[in-house]
Design a protein around this motif. Structure first.
Motif, PDB file in Angstrom:
ATOM      1  N   VAL A  54       1.179  -1.969   0.022  1.00 21.97           N
ATOM      2  CA  VAL A  54       0.217  -0.018  -0.379  1.00 21.97           C
ATOM      3  C   VAL A  54       0.780   1.006  -0.136  1.00 21.97           C
ATOM      4  O   VAL A  54       1.654   1.755   0.810  1.00 21.97           O
ATOM      5  CB  VAL A  54      -1.064   0.210   1.474  1.00 21.97           C
ATOM      6  CG1 VAL A  54      -1.581   1.530   1.173  1.00 21.97           C
ATOM      7  CG2 VAL A  54      -1.611  -1.548   1.759  1.00 21.97           C
ATOM      8  N   LEU A  55       0.849   1.954  -0.537  1.00 21.95           N
ATOM      9  CA  LEU A  55       1.206   3.182  -1.255  1.00 21.95           C
ATOM     10  C   LEU A  55       0.147   4.382  -1.061  1.00 21.95           C
ATOM     11  O   LEU A  55      -0.446   4.549  -1.366  1.00 21.95           O
ATOM     12  CB  LEU A  55       2.234   3.205  -2.316  1.00 21.95           C
ATOM     13  CG  LEU A  55       2.704   4.748  -2.690  1.00 21.95           C
ATOM     14  CD1 LEU A  55       3.624   5.206  -1.511  1.00 21.95           C
ATOM     15  CD2 LEU A  55       3.444   4.662  -4.180  1.00 21.95           C
ATOM     16  N   ALA A  56       0.145   5.224  -0.112  1.00 22.35           N
ATOM     17  CA  ALA A  56      -0.672   6.289  -0.205  1.00 22.35           C
ATOM     18  C   ALA A  56      -0.295   7.430   0.799  1.00 22.35           C
ATOM     19  O   ALA A  56       0.539   7.537   1.047  1.00 22.35           O
ATOM     20  CB  ALA A  56      -2.362   6.073   0.574  1.00 22.35           C
ATOM     21  N   TYR A  57      -1.747   8.551   0.954  1.00 19.52           N
ATOM     22  CA  TYR A  57      -0.907   9.468   2.922  1.00 19.52           C
ATOM     23  C   TYR A  57      -1.186   9.406   3.573  1.00 19.52           C
ATOM     24  O   TYR A  57      -0.463   8.787   4.646  1.00 19.52           O
ATOM     25  CB  TYR A  57      -1.667  10.347   1.594  1.00 19.52           C
ATOM     26  CG  TYR A  57      -0.635  11.801   0.951  1.00 19.52           C
ATOM     27  CD1 TYR A  57       0.999  11.742   0.763  1.00 19.52           C
ATOM     28  CD2 TYR A  57      -1.245  12.028   0.112  1.00 19.52           C
ATOM     29  CE1 TYR A  57       1.518  12.831   0.333  1.00 19.52           C
ATOM     30  CE2 TYR A  57      -0.198  12.701  -1.174  1.00 19.52           C
ATOM     31  CZ  TYR A  57       1.053  12.721  -0.786  1.00 19.52           C
ATOM     32  OH  TYR A  57       1.607  14.222  -1.325  1.00 19.52           O
ATOM     33  N   SER A  58      -2.080   8.982   3.720  1.00 19.81           N
ATOM     34  CA  SER A  58      -3.303   8.387   4.714  1.00 19.81           C
ATOM     35  C   SER A  58      -3.489   6.928   4.959  1.00 19.81           C
ATOM     36  O   SER A  58      -3.772   6.208   5.965  1.00 19.81           O
ATOM     37  CB  SER A  58      -4.233   9.098   5.058  1.00 19.81           C
ATOM     38  OG  SER A  58      -5.705   8.847   4.595  1.00 19.81           O
ATOM     39  N   ALA A  59      -4.510   6.434   3.505  1.00 16.58           N
ATOM     40  CA  ALA A  59      -5.335   5.350   3.477  1.00 16.58           C
ATOM     41  C   ALA A  59      -6.339   4.797   4.663  1.00 16.58           C
ATOM     42  O   ALA A  59      -7.160   3.863   5.083  1.00 16.58           O
ATOM     43  CB  ALA A  59      -4.085   3.794   3.628  1.00 16.58           C
ATOM     44  N   LEU A  60      -6.510   5.897   4.844  1.00 18.43           N
ATOM     45  CA  LEU A  60      -7.783   6.001   6.295  1.00 18.43           C
ATOM     46  C   LEU A  60      -9.373   4.762   6.576  1.00 18.43           C
ATOM     47  O   LEU A  60      -8.974   4.639   7.527  1.00 18.43           O
ATOM     48  CB  LEU A  60      -7.742   7.548   6.444  1.00 18.43           C
ATOM     49  CG  LEU A  60      -8.849   7.476   8.200  1.00 18.43           C
ATOM     50  CD1 LEU A  60      -8.051   6.504   9.305  1.00 18.43           C
ATOM     51  CD2 LEU A  60      -8.980   9.236   8.764  1.00 18.43           C
ATOM     52  N   PHE A  61      -9.142   5.453   5.246  1.00 13.81           N
ATOM     53  CA  PHE A  61     -10.860   4.601   4.651  1.00 13.81           C
ATOM     54  C   PHE A  61     -10.148   3.298   4.823  1.00 13.81           C
ATOM     55  O   PHE A  61     -11.055   2.576   5.498  1.00 13.81           O
ATOM     56  CB  PHE A  61     -11.043   4.266   3.295  1.00 13.81           C
ATOM     57  CG  PHE A  61     -10.247   4.154   2.113  1.00 13.81           C
ATOM     58  CD1 PHE A  61     -10.783   2.462   2.126  1.00 13.81           C
ATOM     59  CD2 PHE A  61      -9.513   4.541   1.796  1.00 13.81           C
ATOM     60  CE1 PHE A  61     -10.375   1.989   0.663  1.00 13.81           C
ATOM     61  CE2 PHE A  61      -8.365   4.438   0.563  1.00 13.81           C
ATOM     62  CZ  PHE A  61      -9.021   2.761   0.180  1.00 13.81           C
ATOM     63  N   LEU A  62      -9.505   2.402   4.462  1.00 10.30           N
ATOM     64  CA  LEU A  62      -8.404   0.661   4.767  1.00 10.30           C
ATOM     65  C   LEU A  62      -7.688   0.644   6.581  1.00 10.30           C
ATOM     66  O   LEU A  62      -9.015  -0.310   7.018  1.00 10.30           O
ATOM     67  CB  LEU A  62      -7.731   0.454   3.877  1.00 10.30           C
ATOM     68  CG  LEU A  62      -7.244   0.830   2.684  1.00 10.30           C
ATOM     69  CD1 LEU A  62      -6.500  -0.365   1.935  1.00 10.30           C
ATOM     70  CD2 LEU A  62      -8.452  -0.941   2.310  1.00 10.30           C
TER      71      LEU A  62
END
Length: 193
Positions: A54-62
């Protein structure tokens, strides 16, 4: 209609000849991340046998989806390599993205919340790192399948398109995104940095 081939829906069907394996890698395009069915995220990670990235800024939804975050943790415990790179909460590019989305420090707060919620993944053997990179897209990978969430200036990632790819060749669209992930991962640092 679903973006899945007949052979993927019904594995017992005979496969058409594809001698050079250069079939189209695009499975389906969603107009916005918030319309990607929850089952697509679960199916993506549940099918992982070797690696989840996973590469994201926050991926908070996951991180806030208990079923998905538990699934990722369980995969790490089972020996699947799990690598998650999130934005540095105090990073320059995170601050820029927060400004672009008009949420200010909200982006940093989302990252901090994700780090807390994903701690169990790290405790199970997954790797969590931080990056300070301009992200043109977020990458969610399970083995040779990817969900690519494009980023659009001034809009949250949840309002931007998602492209579902399946890697079919060494030099295709999916390979380009996988290379991007590896380059950011190599420049990211452990959580303590």
């Amino acid at each position: 209609m679903t973006g899945w081939s007949l052979q993927e829906l019904w594995p017992d069907l005979s496969r058409p000849a594809d001698p050079d394996g250069q079939a189209d890698e695009v499975r389906i395009v969603y107009p916005q991340r918030n319309v990607v069915p929850a089952s697509a995220w679960s199916r993506l990670f549940d099918n992982a046998k070797l690696e989840i990235s996973v590469l994201a800024y926050s991926a908070l939804f996951l991180a806030e989806d208990l079923a998905v975050s538990t699934l990722i943790r369980d995969k790490a415990e089972a020996g699947v390599r799990v690598r998650i790179a999130l934005g540095r909460p105090d990073g320059h590019h995170v601050a820029d993205r927060g400004h672009e989305e008009q949420v200010g420090d909200g982006m940093s707060a989302r990252i901090r919340t994700s780090l807390i919620r994903l701690r169990s993944v790290a405790d199970a053997g997954g790797e969590l790192r931080l990056h300070d990179t301009v992200l043109y897209n977020s990458i969610y990978r399970a083995d040779d399948e990817l969900l690519i969430n494009t980023h659009v200036y001034g809009h949250p990632a949840s309002h931007a398109p998602v492209i579902h790819l399946k890697q079919r060749a060494a030099h295709g669209m999916a390979a380009t995104y996988l290379d991007s992930f590896e380059r950011v991962w190599a420049g990211s640092c452990e959580i303590a940095c």
